[in-house]
Design a protein around this motif. Structure first.
Motif, PDB file in Angstrom:
ATOM      1  N   UNK A   1      94.834 -10.254 -29.732  1.00  0.00           N
ATOM      2  CA  UNK A   1      95.320  -8.871 -29.674  1.00  0.00           C
ATOM      3  C   UNK A   1      96.155  -8.632 -28.419  1.00  0.00           C
ATOM      4  N   UNK A   2      97.291  -7.947 -28.581  1.00  0.00           N
ATOM      5  CA  UNK A   2      98.062  -7.452 -27.444  1.00  0.00           C
ATOM      6  C   UNK A   2      98.293  -5.954 -27.665  1.00  0.00           C
ATOM      7  N   UNK A   3      98.210  -5.159 -26.610  1.00  0.00           N
ATOM      8  CA  UNK A   3      98.249  -3.704 -26.779  1.00  0.00           C
ATOM      9  C   UNK A   3      99.600  -3.149 -27.208  1.00  0.00           C
ATOM     10  N   UNK A   4     100.690  -3.841 -26.866  1.00  0.00           N
ATOM     11  CA  UNK A   4     102.023  -3.326 -27.143  1.00  0.00           C
ATOM     12  C   UNK A   4     102.863  -4.389 -27.849  1.00  0.00           C
TER      13      UNK A   4
ATOM     14  N   UNK B   1     121.978 -20.534  -8.138  1.00  0.00           N
ATOM     15  CA  UNK B   1     120.779 -19.898  -7.586  1.00  0.00           C
ATOM     16  C   UNK B   1     120.798 -18.382  -7.740  1.00  0.00           C
ATOM     17  N   UNK B   2     121.438 -17.935  -8.814  1.00  0.00           N
ATOM     18  CA  UNK B   2     121.416 -16.519  -9.154  1.00  0.00           C
ATOM     19  C   UNK B   2     120.378 -16.314 -10.248  1.00  0.00           C
ATOM     20  N   UNK B   3     119.546 -15.268 -10.166  1.00  0.00           N
ATOM     21  CA  UNK B   3     118.587 -15.013 -11.241  1.00  0.00           C
ATOM     22  C   UNK B   3     119.315 -14.592 -12.512  1.00  0.00           C
ATOM     23  N   UNK B   4     118.936 -15.158 -13.636  1.00  0.00           N
ATOM     24  CA  UNK B   4     119.588 -14.840 -14.915  1.00  0.00           C
ATOM     25  C   UNK B   4     118.595 -14.356 -15.965  1.00  0.00           C
ATOM     26  N   UNK B   5     117.302 -14.490 -15.681  1.00  0.00           N
ATOM     27  CA  UNK B   5     116.280 -14.092 -16.654  1.00  0.00           C
ATOM     28  C   UNK B   5     114.915 -14.137 -15.991  1.00  0.00           C
ATOM     29  N   UNK B   6     113.909 -13.742 -16.757  1.00  0.00           N
ATOM     30  CA  UNK B   6     112.521 -13.844 -16.307  1.00  0.00           C
ATOM     31  C   UNK B   6     111.662 -14.290 -17.474  1.00  0.00           C
ATOM     32  N   UNK B   7     110.638 -15.054 -17.179  1.00  0.00           N
ATOM     33  CA  UNK B   7     109.637 -15.407 -18.179  1.00  0.00           C
ATOM     34  C   UNK B   7     108.348 -14.706 -17.777  1.00  0.00           C
ATOM     35  N   UNK B   8     107.672 -14.101 -18.763  1.00  0.00           N
ATOM     36  CA  UNK B   8     106.411 -13.442 -18.414  1.00  0.00           C
ATOM     37  C   UNK B   8     105.344 -13.649 -19.479  1.00  0.00           C
ATOM     38  N   UNK B   9     104.118 -13.641 -19.010  1.00  0.00           N
ATOM     39  CA  UNK B   9     102.945 -13.769 -19.875  1.00  0.00           C
ATOM     40  C   UNK B   9     102.232 -12.433 -19.922  1.00  0.00           C
ATOM     41  N   UNK B  10     101.830 -12.031 -21.111  1.00  0.00           N
ATOM     42  CA  UNK B  10     101.078 -10.789 -21.283  1.00  0.00           C
ATOM     43  C   UNK B  10      99.594 -11.078 -21.055  1.00  0.00           C
ATOM     44  N   UNK B  11      98.984 -10.303 -20.169  1.00  0.00           N
ATOM     45  CA  UNK B  11      97.561 -10.477 -19.856  1.00  0.00           C
ATOM     46  C   UNK B  11      96.862  -9.127 -20.025  1.00  0.00           C
ATOM     47  N   UNK B  12      96.467  -8.768 -21.235  1.00  0.00           N
ATOM     48  CA  UNK B  12      95.844  -7.461 -21.460  1.00  0.00           C
ATOM     49  C   UNK B  12      94.622  -7.236 -20.569  1.00  0.00           C
ATOM     50  N   UNK B  13      94.455  -6.009 -20.123  1.00  0.00           N
ATOM     51  CA  UNK B  13      93.330  -5.694 -19.240  1.00  0.00           C
ATOM     52  C   UNK B  13      91.987  -5.830 -19.963  1.00  0.00           C
ATOM     53  N   UNK B  14      92.026  -5.906 -21.294  1.00  0.00           N
ATOM     54  CA  UNK B  14      90.785  -6.098 -22.049  1.00  0.00           C
ATOM     55  C   UNK B  14      90.262  -7.530 -21.911  1.00  0.00           C
ATOM     56  N   UNK B  15      91.158  -8.464 -21.462  1.00  0.00           N
ATOM     57  CA  UNK B  15      90.738  -9.864 -21.317  1.00  0.00           C
ATOM     58  C   UNK B  15      90.874 -10.387 -19.889  1.00  0.00           C
TER      59      UNK B  15
ATOM     60  N   UNK C   1     101.649  -0.305 -15.394  1.00  0.00           N
ATOM     61  CA  UNK C   1     102.614   0.665 -14.879  1.00  0.00           C
ATOM     62  C   UNK C   1     103.560   1.188 -15.957  1.00  0.00           C
ATOM     63  N   UNK C   2     103.718   0.431 -17.038  1.00  0.00           N
ATOM     64  CA  UNK C   2     104.566   0.888 -18.139  1.00  0.00           C
ATOM     65  C   UNK C   2     103.729   1.339 -19.331  1.00  0.00           C
ATOM     66  N   UNK C   3     102.699   0.557 -19.659  1.00  0.00           N
ATOM     67  CA  UNK C   3     101.795   0.895 -20.763  1.00  0.00           C
ATOM     68  C   UNK C   3     100.353   0.679 -20.307  1.00  0.00           C
ATOM     69  N   UNK C   4      99.472   1.579 -20.672  1.00  0.00           N
ATOM     70  CA  UNK C   4      98.058   1.406 -20.372  1.00  0.00           C
ATOM     71  C   UNK C   4      97.502   0.221 -21.151  1.00  0.00           C
TER      72      UNK C   4
END
Length: 263
Positions: free
Chosen positions: A131-134, A220-234, A203-206
């Motif tokens: 499950x992911x909240x958003x 060496x210019x930033x072109x993107x970001x990779x992120x992992x979702x870590x719900x507060x329920x887990x 900060x964006x979604x509860x």
């Protein structure tokens, strides 16, 4: 957009094309279907201009009229433009194997976002079975100032450039946890720059917490970001940063290194 010229000195600027694109962009989750009057109001163009734009887009197959309600709506053909961008984006091709590996290692949903103005746009996504909240489909946009992916990207910029972007952002409050002060946000950017990854705690979604790291090109210019979702329920914030932070950082570095060999 208004009927006035966007730049009267730019003789190559095509206002008709601008209006046509404005009509397509006017359709969204709040305006799924529209009448001609709705289109004119949403785009700030005259009703006669709206009629010409809608007729042209309907003829080309990008808009259709519902047979019962007689209201206009987008057709799947609109997705061609976005798909062509993704198909031509070498970063997505390069990143996908690494994103898939990160999703398998963490068991959580992994995303790739690219900057556009003051937002980050989702261009790749590997969804976990948990499950992911958003739900954030490809093409979704999130603000830089209050998200981990945005702050990761900002951390790759120099101090003044990152601050300029924040100062020009509309820093709205989304949850009780949203940081809106420029100096407060800049401190999180500095921390991210030091340790290599950024985090966001509801900060964006509860219920939504993410950990992100920037991807750099050969200059060496930033072109993107990779992120992992870590719900507060887990996850607690401490565990997410301790366990996911190094993995996200390694993934971003691997993508960055691969991109540099191809550009």
């Amino acid at each position: 957009m208004s009927e006035t010229e966007a730049n009267p000195t730019d003789l190559l600027f095509n206002q008709s094309l601008e209006k046509g694109l404005a009509v397509l962009r006017a359709f969204n989750a709040q305006r799924r279907t529209m009448t001609l009057g709705d289109v004119a109001s949403a785009t700030s163009i005259s009703k006669s201009s709206a009629q010409r734009m809608v007729h042209t887009l309907e003829t080309l197959g990008y808009i259709c009229k519902h047979p019962r309600t007689r209201r206009y709506q987008l057709t799947p053909k609109v997705l061609e433009v976005g798909y062509n961008y993704l198909a031509a984006d070498i970063l997505v091709d390069v990143a996908n194997p690494f994103l898939s590996e990160l999703a398998n290692m963490t068991g959580e949903t992994v995303n790739l976002t690219e900057p556009y103005e003051r937002e980050m746009v989702y261009v790749a996504r590997f969804v976990a079975s948990k499950f992911i909240p958003i739900h954030m489909p490809i093409g979704s946009r999130i603000p830089m100032y209050c998200t981990a992916s945005g702050r990761a990207y900002l951390s790759g910029l120099d101090e003044s450039e990152a601050q300029t972007l924040l100062l020009s952002s509309e820093r709205a409050v989304h949850t009780p946890h949203t940081r809106t002060g420029v100096e407060d946000i800049m401190e999180t950017v500095r921390v991210a720059r030091e340790r290599g990854f950024a985090s966001n705690r509801e900060e964006l979604f509860l219920g939504d917490m993410t950990v992100a790291a920037p991807i750099f090109n050969s200059e060496r210019r930033p072109v993107a970001s990779v992120h992992v979702v870590a719900p507060t329920s887990r996850w607690t914030a401490e565990d997410a940063e301790r366990k996911l932070g190094p993995l996200v950082l390694e993934c971003a570095r691997s993508i960055s290194n691969s991109v540099r060999t191809l550009v």
